[in-house]
Design a protein around this motif. Structure first.
Motif, PDB file in Angstrom:
ATOM      1  N   ASN A   1       5.490   6.004   8.213  1.00 59.06           N
ATOM      2  CA  ASN A   1       6.588   5.959   7.236  1.00 59.06           C
ATOM      3  C   ASN A   1       6.131   5.526   5.850  1.00 59.06           C
ATOM      4  N   TYR A   2       5.626   4.297   5.724  1.00 60.08           N
ATOM      5  CA  TYR A   2       5.169   3.815   4.411  1.00 60.08           C
ATOM      6  C   TYR A   2       4.283   2.590   4.632  1.00 60.08           C
TER       7      TYR A   2
ATOM      8  N   ALA B   1       0.706   3.180  -7.100  1.00 55.74           N
ATOM      9  CA  ALA B   1      -0.603   3.756  -6.786  1.00 55.74           C
ATOM     10  C   ALA B   1      -0.842   3.769  -5.278  1.00 55.74           C
ATOM     11  N   LEU B   2      -0.392   2.728  -4.591  1.00 56.22           N
ATOM     12  CA  LEU B   2      -0.560   2.658  -3.135  1.00 56.22           C
ATOM     13  C   LEU B   2       0.215   3.778  -2.448  1.00 56.22           C
ATOM     14  N   ASN B   3       1.437   4.053  -2.918  1.00 51.82           N
ATOM     15  CA  ASN B   3       2.247   5.124  -2.323  1.00 51.82           C
ATOM     16  C   ASN B   3       1.630   6.496  -2.564  1.00 51.82           C
ATOM     17  N   ARG B   4       1.099   6.707  -3.781  1.00 53.05           N
ATOM     18  CA  ARG B   4       0.458   7.999  -4.071  1.00 53.05           C
ATOM     19  C   ARG B   4      -0.752   8.207  -3.168  1.00 53.05           C
TER      20      ARG B   4
ATOM     21  N   PHE C   1      -1.284   6.858  -0.225  1.00 51.71           N
ATOM     22  CA  PHE C   1      -0.843   6.974   1.166  1.00 51.71           C
ATOM     23  C   PHE C   1      -0.393   8.407   1.475  1.00 51.71           C
ATOM     24  N   GLU C   2       0.403   8.973   0.577  1.00 47.95           N
ATOM     25  CA  GLU C   2       0.874  10.349   0.790  1.00 47.95           C
ATOM     26  C   GLU C   2      -0.303  11.324   0.806  1.00 47.95           C
ATOM     27  N   GLY C   3      -1.260  11.132  -0.122  1.00 49.28           N
ATOM     28  CA  GLY C   3      -2.410  12.023  -0.166  1.00 49.28           C
ATOM     29  C   GLY C   3      -3.304  11.885   1.056  1.00 49.28           C
ATOM     30  N   ALA C   4      -3.514  10.638   1.525  1.00 44.04           N
ATOM     31  CA  ALA C   4      -4.385  10.412   2.684  1.00 44.04           C
ATOM     32  C   ALA C   4      -3.809  11.056   3.939  1.00 44.04           C
ATOM     33  N   ILE C   5      -2.480  10.981   4.110  1.00 52.60           N
ATOM     34  CA  ILE C   5      -1.840  11.585   5.282  1.00 52.60           C
ATOM     35  C   ILE C   5      -1.864  13.111   5.174  1.00 52.60           C
ATOM     36  N   ALA C   6      -1.672  13.625   3.954  1.00 52.18           N
ATOM     37  CA  ALA C   6      -1.694  15.078   3.762  1.00 52.18           C
ATOM     38  C   ALA C   6      -3.081  15.648   4.039  1.00 52.18           C
ATOM     39  N   ASP C   7      -4.134  14.921   3.601  1.00 50.87           N
ATOM     40  CA  ASP C   7      -5.501  15.400   3.808  1.00 50.87           C
ATOM     41  C   ASP C   7      -5.923  15.311   5.267  1.00 50.87           C
TER      42      ASP C   7
END
Length: 456
Positions: free
Chosen positions: A392-393, A367-370, A372-378
């Motif tokens: 990176n992560y 859930a944390l990775n999902r 993180f990817e969404g927050a950076i994309a937004d």
């Protein structure tokens, strides 16, 4: 029930110094001014292989009925009633006083084992004072120096006749997860002077356990009390009121404030109590900021709500005010209470339990990775000096409070505003209201950094 011993005697004979030595840490305030200790204070004492509960008390003193002095005396009498034995302490350097003689009669009437301790016995004057104490009729005096640790062997011999030795195996055994879960939640109640902290705790206990007074500054020590609510244990610390540093002048008040700050650092949940008629003042905000910096879960209690005129939407206004003035702990639970009338107590205790759960929360890695990817994309990190920042992560390193490490390039170039964006987004996504969230930046190692450039 553990064997319990109460330390009694007139003011300023060294009772709190002895208490601190037996519990192995400076829990009770100590000062040359008489009457520093006001409430009774309990601790777990260890003397060799002997383990017992020790109670520090206010100095035995007389005062008009209803006065603060008289209520301090009542606290001491309660401690004597709870105890299995008494340490009657005198100051050997001064010798016997009329007050010592009067209170020796008081100790005898308690009809419990009494050990006579001649404190401050170091030197010739101490020897003479100890000899005088035979006149009290409490048996042979045990000559000690609580400050320097002298006479502890003789004290052990006397106490061992009352307290059975304790098996040390339990001390060495590692605590299990179930035992940790069963431990009481440590809660510190803090705020400005006269916010009603002691009154609230007395209502929780259902007795006048802590001294209260309209006069600000009644509480000096951080007093710990045990309560149970809906089957859950709590260890609650009442603390001295925290004023602005410029207003803290007396040495004793400085010691009291330092003691309150130690209680905050020892706590797991901190209840910041405000006066409903003077809420979110500058000192309240400073205290909340201290709690956040120390990484403790925060619950805001707005006390004396019974004095407020009833108007629609007042609770919603409290919520808006809290989020406006305390953005660093956005969403911290806020509860309107009346410590005097007992209103809102159940809501406050439930808020403490929920804040403790959030403080201990671990976010699943997937859930944390999902997120993180969404927050950076937004909202991608900004370019600095024309160079793109690469995130990176992220991984959670611990709870209590929730703490994360973000691996990235050029950690020193990431703006604080972007970290606040990530923190607020994480709070909202994973329901982490009010608790501090820590994000530490760490640069990912360059796998080619150690290789030397080839010559042309």
């Amino acid at each position: 029930m553990p064997f319990t011993i109460a330390i009694i005697g007139r003011p300023n004979v060294g009772k709190s110094t002895l208490f601190n030595r037996l519990v192995g840490q400076k829990l009770a305030l100590v000062d040359d001014m008489p009457g520093v200790t006001r409430d009774r204070r309990e601790g777990e004492a260890k003397l060799g292989d002997l383990h017992f509960t020790i109670i520090d008390t206010a100095g035995l003193d007389e005062g008009p009925k209803g006065s603060l002095t008289a209520r301090m005396q009542e606290q001491t009498e309660t401690a004597i009633a709870l105890a299995d034995a008494l340490f009657f302490v005198i100051d050997a350097r001064i010798g016997l006083t009329p007050a010592d003689r009067a209170f020796a009669d008081f100790a005898r009437r308690a009809d419990k084992p009494v050990l006579l301790l001649a404190n401050k016995s170091e030197g010739k004057h101490g020897e003479l004072g100890a000899m005088e104490s035979y006149a009290l009729g409490l048996g042979d005096p045990i000559q000690i120096s609580a400050e320097h640790g002298e006479g502890m062997g003789e004290l052990y011999d006397a106490v061992s006749k009352l307290v059975p030795p304790t098996d040390n195996e339990d001390d060495e055994r590692e605590e299990t997860d179930e035992e940790r879960a069963a431990r009481p939640i440590r809660v510190a109640i803090v705020g400005r002077p006269n916010a009603g902290k002691s009154t609230l705790i007395n209502h929780l206990l259902g007795e006048e356990r802590l001294l209260t007074s309209p006069e600000a500054g009644t509480t000096r020590d951080s007093i710990a009390v045990e309560i149970e609510w809906k089957g859950r244990g709590f260890r609650i610390y009442d603390t001295a009121g925290l004023r602005r540093r410029s207003r803290i002048e007396e040495k004793l008040e400085k010691l009291s404030v330092a003691d309150a700050l130690r209680a905050v650092r020892f706590a797991e949940v901190v209840v910041l109590m405000m006066d409903a008629q003077n809420r979110f003042e500058e000192q309240d905000l400073r205290i909340a900021d201290l709690i956040e910096r120390e990484g403790r879960a925060l619950v805001i209690a707005v006390n004396k709500w019974d004095l407020m005129e009833a108007k629609p939407g007042q609770i919603s206004m409290l919520r808006r005010d809290a989020d406006h003035w305390l953005p660093q702990v956005a969403g911290a639970p806020i509860v309107a209470v009346s410590g005097l009338m007992g209103e809102g107590i159940d809501r406050l205790m439930q808020a403490i339990v929920e804040a403790y759960a959030v403080w201990n929360r671990r976010v699943p890695t997937a859930a944390l990775n999902r997120w993180f990817e969404g927050a950076i994309a937004d909202n991608p990190p900004p370019a600095v000096s024309g160079r793109r920042l690469k995130l990176n992560y992220i991984t959670q390193t611990k709870a209590r409070p929730p703490s994360f490490v973000l691996f990235c390039s050029r950690a020193d170039a990431i703006p604080q505003s972007y970290l606040r964006y990530l923190t607020n987004s994480m709070r909202e996504t994973f329901e982490l209201p009010g608790t501090p969230v820590r994000i530490t930046l760490r640069e990912k190692a360059n796998p080619f950094a150690h290789k030397r450039k080839r010559p042309n």
